[in-house]
Design an enzyme around this catalytic site. Structure first.
Site, PDB file in Angstrom:
ATOM      1  N   CYS A  22      -1.629  -2.482 -16.302  1.00 24.15           N
ATOM      2  CA  CYS A  22      -1.778  -1.325 -15.408  1.00 24.15           C
ATOM      3  C   CYS A  22      -1.210  -1.592 -14.025  1.00 24.15           C
ATOM      4  O   CYS A  22      -1.396  -0.795 -13.122  1.00 24.15           O
ATOM      5  CB  CYS A  22      -3.233  -0.881 -15.320  1.00 24.15           C
ATOM      6  SG  CYS A  22      -4.294  -2.109 -14.546  1.00 24.15           S
TER       7      CYS A  22
ATOM      8  N   HIS B 242       0.816  -1.212   0.000  1.00 25.63           N
ATOM      9  CA  HIS B 242       0.000   0.000   0.000  1.00 25.63           C
ATOM     10  C   HIS B 242       0.856   1.271   0.000  1.00 25.63           C
ATOM     11  O   HIS B 242       0.682   2.165  -0.841  1.00 25.63           O
ATOM     12  CB  HIS B 242      -0.938  -0.045   1.225  1.00 25.63           C
ATOM     13  CG  HIS B 242      -1.832   1.134   1.317  1.00 25.63           C
ATOM     14  ND1 HIS B 242      -1.528   2.222   2.077  1.00 25.63           N
ATOM     15  CD2 HIS B 242      -3.010   1.404   0.721  1.00 25.63           C
ATOM     16  CE1 HIS B 242      -2.487   3.120   1.967  1.00 25.63           C
ATOM     17  NE2 HIS B 242      -3.414   2.637   1.145  1.00 25.63           N
TER      18      HIS B 242
HETATM   19  C1  PEP Z   1      -2.931  -4.866  -9.927  1.00 26.04           C
HETATM   20  O1  PEP Z   1      -3.305  -5.759  -9.178  1.00 26.04           O
HETATM   21  O2  PEP Z   1      -1.973  -4.986 -10.706  1.00 26.04           O
HETATM   22  C2  PEP Z   1      -3.607  -3.554  -9.936  1.00 26.04           C
HETATM   23  C3  PEP Z   1      -3.295  -2.639 -10.807  1.00 26.04           C
HETATM   24  O3  PEP Z   1      -4.538  -3.336  -8.976  1.00 26.04           O
HETATM   25  P1  PEP Z   1      -4.208  -3.018  -7.435  1.00 26.04           P
HETATM   26  O4  PEP Z   1      -2.758  -2.691  -7.338  1.00 26.04           O
HETATM   27  O5  PEP Z   1      -5.092  -1.874  -7.061  1.00 26.04           O
HETATM   28  O6  PEP Z   1      -4.604  -4.291  -6.759  1.00 26.04           O
END
Ligand code: PEP
Ligand code: MG
Length: 853
Positions: A798, A423
């Site tokens: 992403c 996080h």
């Molecule tokens: C991922 O899991 O790669 C993503 C982009 O979502 P998050 O980091 O919010 O879980």
């Protein structure tokens, strides 16, 4: 024929000699270029790497060959290393090989006793220490006296100092050849990327004597400033000095006229003018800013060597752009000359590399840049410090969504736990905040408000510096270098975009993120994580009320309070992005993340909801899961509590209509997280289509939208063909995909990642650099199956890997249409994508986007 009798074993460096980098090293090749430019380079010979290997193994070139190298003119030579890459270093240069009593006597005649003694003494010291391996202290301490040094040599070796120049040269060559194979030298160069079999060539060059009468000495000159890259003549000139050694009687001159003292420009104007001319010529002919090493002997100039100017990140950008501006290198080459990561140094403050550092701990460098502030241990304390106008560093065991406001208030973040995609790391990169996570050995005592590391205790309020670029925590304040977003930076990235075959979008959750994304020319938002919008003080109560609602009807009422806020969030993003695509991900985290974690928080919640405390604690317990990241989150929540997605879809469509009134029609992209089965997509799609139809009916306005799926479970990647039937785009969430492919918690892996990488279990932290073999294969399989089903489908990445140069290179080859990364990583991503595109175009010219346009 042996390696030493091969005709290429020893070649004189002439304009037409067969000198090759692979065979004779970069220095030999560079000297040949200087010779071709007709610069006054002393006669030089290149000894091939094969020959040097043979010498290291105990063979010796025959006497005739050695004599040919040394018994000419003054009879003195230098021997320099010439590896294939200058960064790999090599044994130190040995000067004045060949000096003996007879030569010394000649030098006394021509240059005076003092100069002759200094030259002889320098060689005796160097030979005794590096070749005969005698005690260095004994020879550094001979009080500058030649006879003392010669006597010390005789006493130690029981023989006269070698008088045969050919023997001296043979011994020097052998000691340098062997030094290359020493374990420390090997480790040092391998750390700089040298292959284990890296070879060494050697250069034997006539000495340009820099001790003697008149303007005599040696130095180096360059025409640009190594820190800024701006034109500026810098370097040094030391009279009566050869090489780098300081000796008595030397006089340092400024290169250019200077009110503080004498300069070479005044003392020897022709020499100075020639040096400038040669510097300009090197820039044009060698297509690079070079630092020239030179010697002056009674106002006669010799060019001994030239190396690429050392440069900071900022200077590397300015130099590449200016070479292309002046037509010396093509634009595409300028784009490839700058290391993408160097750009992130330009975006943030950096700890001055030359300044002292009081290092107290080291962790994972999760977000670049540096900042100094006083330690605080809670988000509330960070906000209070900000309100008082004080700069603070938020120190936490790990951060949770409730800490986001505290992170915004802090100038840097430090967490004991976590990895590249935990996080704290993700949020800090998003807002451009220096951040270090996973600091083993750091222990935080929140009650005592102290942190302890390496035996030192720091209290709340004490100053520390976070160097998020290196991962170093420093005590106190450190000296900083400012960011440098100048015209060269902008120009380089403009050129990069012209050569890139993929687009770069930004992961942006707030209007501020979106503005940063635009500032860095992101070509859209590839991921808006909507859950971050609910942690606002005004929204959290409505969110909690919704979580506590028993019936769908009650839930809908709470969500109605959130709807206008979400609508204005999305409308703001659409407006800032001005027609560029915006991908909004529906709610993803487990609901319990929105609930208080301590008793005091639960009591406050019970009060605001007008419920008994026991109801609240029971509800919180009921929502807790053993494995929340594998539990009720993402699309699973969307299907079991569908009112949340309904509300979000409505907010997106209403914002679309609002934003389209003021500008170009907006086509929102809606993305479903954590999908693992086609049916999940069908169910969500049906409801979203229904919301769209309702909004169209109510507003009598038409709009379109694109529905996409996040591929972040291994099953979704394998079933991408099925899933693609209902999706306009697929976006690989490589953070979760990595977590699930390895079965490795993205929040906890930091604890042992160092050990794993150190022991070679993983080549790199897979949350940092995409694992091509496993996770990468899933991406490739997913992309191929999706394209097979729907050839026109848009494919993207992403996860945080979208901002990592090596991972971008992989994505490009896997055929993705765009990658999306934290706004502050967009410039690095733009440059990395362009470099890989240029490389691919060179491999197969048809794919060059610049060639097509
Ligand atoms: C991922 O899991 O790669 C993503 C982009 O979502 P998050 O980091 O919010 O879980
Ligand atoms: Mg995810």
């Amino acid at each position: 024929m042996t390696a030493l009798t091969d005709p290429d074993a020893i070649v004189e460096i002439t304009p037409s000699a067969g000198v090759q980098v692979a065979r004779h090293g970069w220095r030999a090749k560079c000297l040949q270029r200087l010779v071709r430019m007709e610069l006054p380079v002393p006669t030089s010979f290149a000894i091939s790497a094969d020959a040097v290997r043979a010498i290291a193994a105990g063979q010796t070139p025959d006497r005739q060959a050695l004599a040919a190298l040394i018994e000419r003119e003054e009879g003195l030579v230098s021997v320099r290393p010439s590896a294939a890459n200058p960064a790999w270093g090599g044994p130190g240069t040995v000067l004045n090989v060949g000096i003996n009593n007879a030569c010394h006597a000649r030098l006394v005649e021509s240059r005076g006793k003092k100069a002759a003694d200094a030259i002889y003494l320098g060689f005796v010291q160097s030979y005794a220490i590096h070749v005969a391996r005698l005690d260095p202290d004994m020879f550094s301490d001979c009080a500058g006296d030649l006879q003392t040094a010669l006597r010390a040599y005789e006493n130690e070796t029981d023989e006269e100092f070698p008088q045969d120049p050919a023997r001296q040269l043979a011994e020097v060559l052998r000691s340098m050849a062997r030094a290359w194979d020493g374990p420390t030298a090997r480790l040092l160069r391998q750390a700089k990327g040298a292959p284990s079999q890296a070879a060494l060539g050697l250069i034997v060059q006539d000495m340009a004597l820099a001790i003697g009468p008149g303007v005599t000495g040696s130095g180096s000159i360059q025409l640009v400033d190594s820190s800024t890259g701006m034109p500026r003549i810098t370097g040094r000139f030391r009279g009566q000095t050869q090489g780098r050694a300081e000796r008595e009687g030397t006089e340092t001159l400024y290169l250019t006229r200077d009110p503080r003292g004498p300069s070479l420009e005044e003392a020897a104007p022709e020499v100075f003018a020639d040096l400038i001319r040669f510097g300009v010529a090197c820039r044009e002919r060698l297509r690079e800013e070079m630092q020239i090493e030179f010697a002056v002997s009674d106002s006669n100039l010799s060019i001994i060597d030239a190396v690429r100017v050392q440069r900071s990140s900022r200077a590397s950008v300015r130099i590449a752009v200016s070479l292309a501006h002046d037509g010396i290198i093509p634009v595409a080459e300028a784009v490839t000359r700058v290391e993408p990561r160097a750009l992130s140094d330009l975006l943030h403050y950096q700890v001055d590399p030359g300044a002292p550092r009081d290092l107290v701990a080291k962790g994972i460098n999760a977000s670049p840049g540096a900042a100094t502030g006083m330690i605080v241990f809670t988000a509330a304390a960070a906000q209070a410090a900000e309100a008082r106008g004080e700069r603070c560093v938020l120190v936490r065991r790990e951060t949770v969504p409730e800490d986001v406001r505290g992170m915004h208030a802090a100038v840097a973040v430090l967490t004991e736990r976590g990895g590249m995609t935990s996080h704290a790391a993700v949020i800090a990169r998003g807002i451009g905040l220096p951040c270090i996570v996973g600091v083993s050995g750091l222990s935080i005592d929140t009650r005592a408000r102290t942190m302890q590391t390496g035996g030192r205790i720091f209290h709340e309020g004490e100053k520390i510096t976070i160097d998020g670029t290196s991962g170093e925590v420093l005590a106190g304040e450190a000296e900083m270098l400012e960011p440098a977003l100048d015209d060269s930076f902008t120009q380089l990235l403009e050129w990069a975009d012209q050569h890139s075959s993929i687009r770069i979008r930004a992961n942006a959750d707030t209007p501020e993120d979106a503005r940063t994304a635009r500032m860095f020319n992101a070509q859209g938002i590839g991921l808006c994580r909507t859950e971050h919008m609910f942690f606002d003080d005004q929204r959290l109560p409505a969110m909690r009320e919704m979580i506590f609602a028993d019936k769908p009807e009650d839930r809908r009422l709470s969500l109605e309070r959130l709807l206008p806020m979400q609508r204005s969030d999305f409308a703001a993003l659409f407006e800032i992005m001005a027609g560029l695509p915006v991908t909004i991900r529906l709610f993803d985290p487990p609901l319990h993340e929105f609930l208080p974690h301590d008793r005091e928080g639960m009591r406050e919640l019970a009060e605001s909801l007008d419920l008994p405390l026991s109801d609240v604690t029971r509800r919180v317990e009921a929502l807790s899961e053993f494995n929340p990241m594998l539990g009720m989150r993402g699309v699973r929540l969307g299907i079991t509590v569908p009112e949340i997605y309904d509300m979000q879809a409505r907010a997106i469509f209403e914002a679309t209509i609002l934003a389209s009134k003021n500008g170009d029609p907006v086509v929102p992209e809606i993305m479903i997280p954590l999908v693992s089965a086609r049916r999940e997509v069908e169910l969500v799609k049906t409801r979203i289509d229904a919301v769209a139809a309702a909004v169209r009916n109510e507003t009598r306005r038409d709009f379109t939208y694109r529905l996409g799926v996040m591929v972040e479970t291994p099953r979704a990647a394998l079933r991408a063909g099925d899933i693609a039937e209902h999706a306009a785009f697929l976006s690989f969430g490589t953070n979760d995909l990595t977590q699930m492919t390895y079965g490795l918690s993205r929040d906890d892996a930091g604890r042992f990642m160092g050990t794993y990488v150190g022991q070679g279990v993983f080549a790199e932290d897979p949350f940092h650099i995409l694992d091509r073999d496993g996770v990468g294969e899933l991406v490739a399989i997913g992309a191929e199956r999706a394209r097979c089903q729907s050839p026109g489908i848009t494919i993207s990445v992403c996860g945080e890997h979208g901002g990592n140069p090596e991972s971008i290179a992989f994505c490009l080859r896997a055929g993705v249409n765009y990658v999306s990364c934290s706004p502050f990583r967009v410039p690095v991503a733009r440059l990395a994508a362009a470099q890989e595109s240029i490389l691919m175009a060179q491999e197969s010219p048809k794919t060059d986007p610049a060639a097509q346009s």
